[in-house]
Design an enzyme around this catalytic site. Sequence first.
Site, PDB file in Angstrom:
ATOM      1  N   ASP A 245       0.836  -1.198   0.000  1.00 19.51           N
ATOM      2  CA  ASP A 245       0.000   0.000   0.000  1.00 19.51           C
ATOM      3  C   ASP A 245       0.871   1.248   0.000  1.00 19.51           C
ATOM      4  OD1 ASP A 245      -2.205   1.594   0.019  1.00 19.51           O
ATOM      5  OD2 ASP A 245      -2.812   1.151   2.076  1.00 19.51           O
ATOM      6  N   ARG A 249      -0.297   8.885   0.624  1.00 21.51           N
ATOM      7  CA  ARG A 249      -1.182   8.972   1.809  1.00 21.51           C
ATOM      8  C   ARG A 249      -0.594   8.183   2.981  1.00 21.51           C
ATOM      9  NH1 ARG A 249      -3.795   5.883  -1.956  1.00 21.51           N
ATOM     10  NH2 ARG A 249      -3.525   3.661  -1.562  1.00 21.51           N
ATOM     11  N   ASN A 250       0.275   7.228   2.681  1.00 20.95           N
ATOM     12  CA  ASN A 250       0.863   6.411   3.740  1.00 20.95           C
ATOM     13  C   ASN A 250       2.301   6.789   4.068  1.00 20.95           C
ATOM     14  OD1 ASN A 250      -1.451   4.985   4.224  1.00 20.95           O
ATOM     15  ND2 ASN A 250      -1.044   3.562   2.550  1.00 20.95           N
ATOM     16  N   ASP A 263       1.373   2.815   7.931  1.00 20.45           N
ATOM     17  CA  ASP A 263       0.237   1.987   7.549  1.00 20.45           C
ATOM     18  C   ASP A 263       0.670   0.593   7.082  1.00 20.45           C
ATOM     19  OD1 ASP A 263      -2.238   1.032   7.057  1.00 20.45           O
ATOM     20  OD2 ASP A 263      -2.939   2.765   5.923  1.00 20.45           O
TER      21      ASP A 263
HETATM   22  P1  AMP Z   1      -4.044   4.943   8.980  1.00 16.31           P
HETATM   23  O1  AMP Z   1      -5.118   4.256   9.721  1.00 16.31           O
HETATM   24  O2  AMP Z   1      -2.668   4.442   9.345  1.00 16.31           O
HETATM   25  O3  AMP Z   1      -4.293   4.949   7.503  1.00 16.31           O
HETATM   26  O4  AMP Z   1      -4.065   6.484   9.464  1.00 16.31           O
HETATM   27  C1  AMP Z   1      -5.121   7.349   9.135  1.00 16.31           C
HETATM   28  C2  AMP Z   1      -4.626   8.796   9.119  1.00 16.31           C
HETATM   29  O5  AMP Z   1      -4.218   9.174  10.425  1.00 16.31           O
HETATM   30  C3  AMP Z   1      -3.405   9.019   8.243  1.00 16.31           C
HETATM   31  O6  AMP Z   1      -3.763   9.318   6.919  1.00 16.31           O
HETATM   32  C4  AMP Z   1      -2.735  10.199   8.910  1.00 16.31           C
HETATM   33  O7  AMP Z   1      -3.309  11.406   8.467  1.00 16.31           O
HETATM   34  C5  AMP Z   1      -3.083  10.014  10.370  1.00 16.31           C
HETATM   35  N1  AMP Z   1      -1.977   9.343  11.071  1.00 16.31           N
HETATM   36  C6  AMP Z   1      -1.773   8.008  11.169  1.00 16.31           C
HETATM   37  N2  AMP Z   1      -0.698   7.733  11.887  1.00 16.31           N
HETATM   38  C7  AMP Z   1      -0.179   8.919  12.264  1.00 16.31           C
HETATM   39  C8  AMP Z   1       0.979   9.311  13.026  1.00 16.31           C
HETATM   40  N3  AMP Z   1       1.801   8.394  13.532  1.00 16.31           N
HETATM   41  N4  AMP Z   1       1.217  10.624  13.183  1.00 16.31           N
HETATM   42  C9  AMP Z   1       0.383  11.547  12.656  1.00 16.31           C
HETATM   43  N5  AMP Z   1      -0.712  11.253  11.938  1.00 16.31           N
HETATM   44  C10 AMP Z   1      -0.997   9.952  11.735  1.00 16.31           C
END
Ligand code: AMP
Length: 533
Positions: A245, A249-250, A263
Amino acid sequence: MLPEVGSLWLLRLLRDIQLAQFYRPILEELNVTRPEHFDFVRPEDLDGIGMGRPAQRRLAEALKKHRSGFKSKNWVYKILGGFAPEQKETTPAPDSPLTLPEPEGGLKCLIPDGAVCRGELLGSGCFGVVHRGLWTLPGGQSVPVAVKSLRVGPEGPVGTELGDFLREVSIMMNLEHPHVLRLHGLVLGQPLQMVMELAPLGSLHARLTAPPPTPPLPVARLCLFLRQLAGAMAYLGARGLVHRDLATRNLLLASPRTIKVADFGLVRPLRGARGRYVMGGPRPIPYAWCAPESLRQGAFSSASDVWMFGVTLWEMFSGGEEPWAGVPPYLILQRLEQDRARLPRPPLCSRALYALALRCWAPHPADRPSFSYLEGLLQEAWPPEGRCVRDVTEPGALRMQTGDPITIIEGSPDSAAWKGQNGRTFKVGSFPASAVTLADAGGSPATRPVHRVSPAQGERHQESVDGDRGKAKLRDLPPAWGQRRNVPLQRMKGGAERAWSHPPGVPGSTQGHWGRRGFCHPEPQGGPALPSE
Ligand code: AMP
């Protein structure tokens, strides 16, 4: 106070080794309610509740005995155990400190529920929401963190979401790389929470698409991110993992100059002689980022991650545009294979970098470069840095003032007009080659052959535009071979959250239902059916 029925085993175990006084602290501060929870407890955690090292050794021995006659039925550990890489059982030497089985790669601890407080919502993903948080360490210091909580339905955690969540934990707890997001630990509360390193600047995609007055990211910075990404991906590949992935975005921004791969919900171990992971069942995958073999057969490998790296590069240089926007998912594979179409070269992307992307998009996985080879190719394609030596105000030319740092996107020693980015205004355009000297040249005219600046030098140059002057060389690159074969892309209206169902011409098809940005279920046209996952 009476012990809880579910944790009587702990009380008995502690009583047997004369450590019953630690029952409450272990239960309440370390949140341990099952023997397997000790996998996440470090000696320092036990130090934190006042247990001395000799007592820790007794505990480790007792646990070992207890666990040898006990098979876990706890749902968390049943699943996590199934995902976690094999861990060696360790027998504590009589005089060594506690050696509870600890995941390779350092601390991934069990964090007491009360030690983390959640704040503002940062985003939401496939199986949970992410909040900014503050983690209070046993010593009292507070660490800013990101807390991902598992989404729980009215009936409890949903099967695949729970599985993906635990898989992500089990993968992340073994990773340690400067460009891979770090997992600090797990809170076994309600809901389950992953406590991760905070990337305060959010996702690279959000940064790329931020509206003015946020300035665009300079080309040299994008190259720096690509090099960081290639390094992190080489690390994952060397550990036998496929990310599946990879997309802007990740990629999270830990600082203006540092990205972290995040992610890990779709990460899988590579198996077999061919180093592949073949998915089964129609689970969503990020269609527009996927290699043809992933779309056709559900096959993923380091080479399919390399394909995704090419798409991620394209996103970066397109200002976060959606790849294959307007093309229905079921047509993407056809475009790639039958029409041999490739995403077009974005204006900010040099021919050299685009040639690199095209190599990532080679039809046969074996023909794609590896990530470590890509690191070298990136060095080759690194855009040289120059400096403006006279004001440029000619109509149609990129405006520059004497002293402006210029990143050269396109140019050759024998061409009079070059293309570049002004590091002061971030504008991109053509300019007379004679208006710029290359970073090292000490005033030599830019039109004479010079040496290419190295990534390290280019980066230093970015950090201190007035400081370092690396050697720069321009090469006249042939037009990228794949570009000539490109079929122009048909662009249609539609945003990232389009839903496709029953596209015209595909009777009864449910293909191409977009859910999460860019995701849809792979149901290949004419390809072999996907085996069950
Ligand atoms: P995810 O579930 O990993 O896809 O995370 C969803 C969203 O949360 C991401 O697109 C980021 O905007 C935010 N996010 C996830 N992990 C972090 C992190 N460690 N620090 C800051 N923002 C995060």
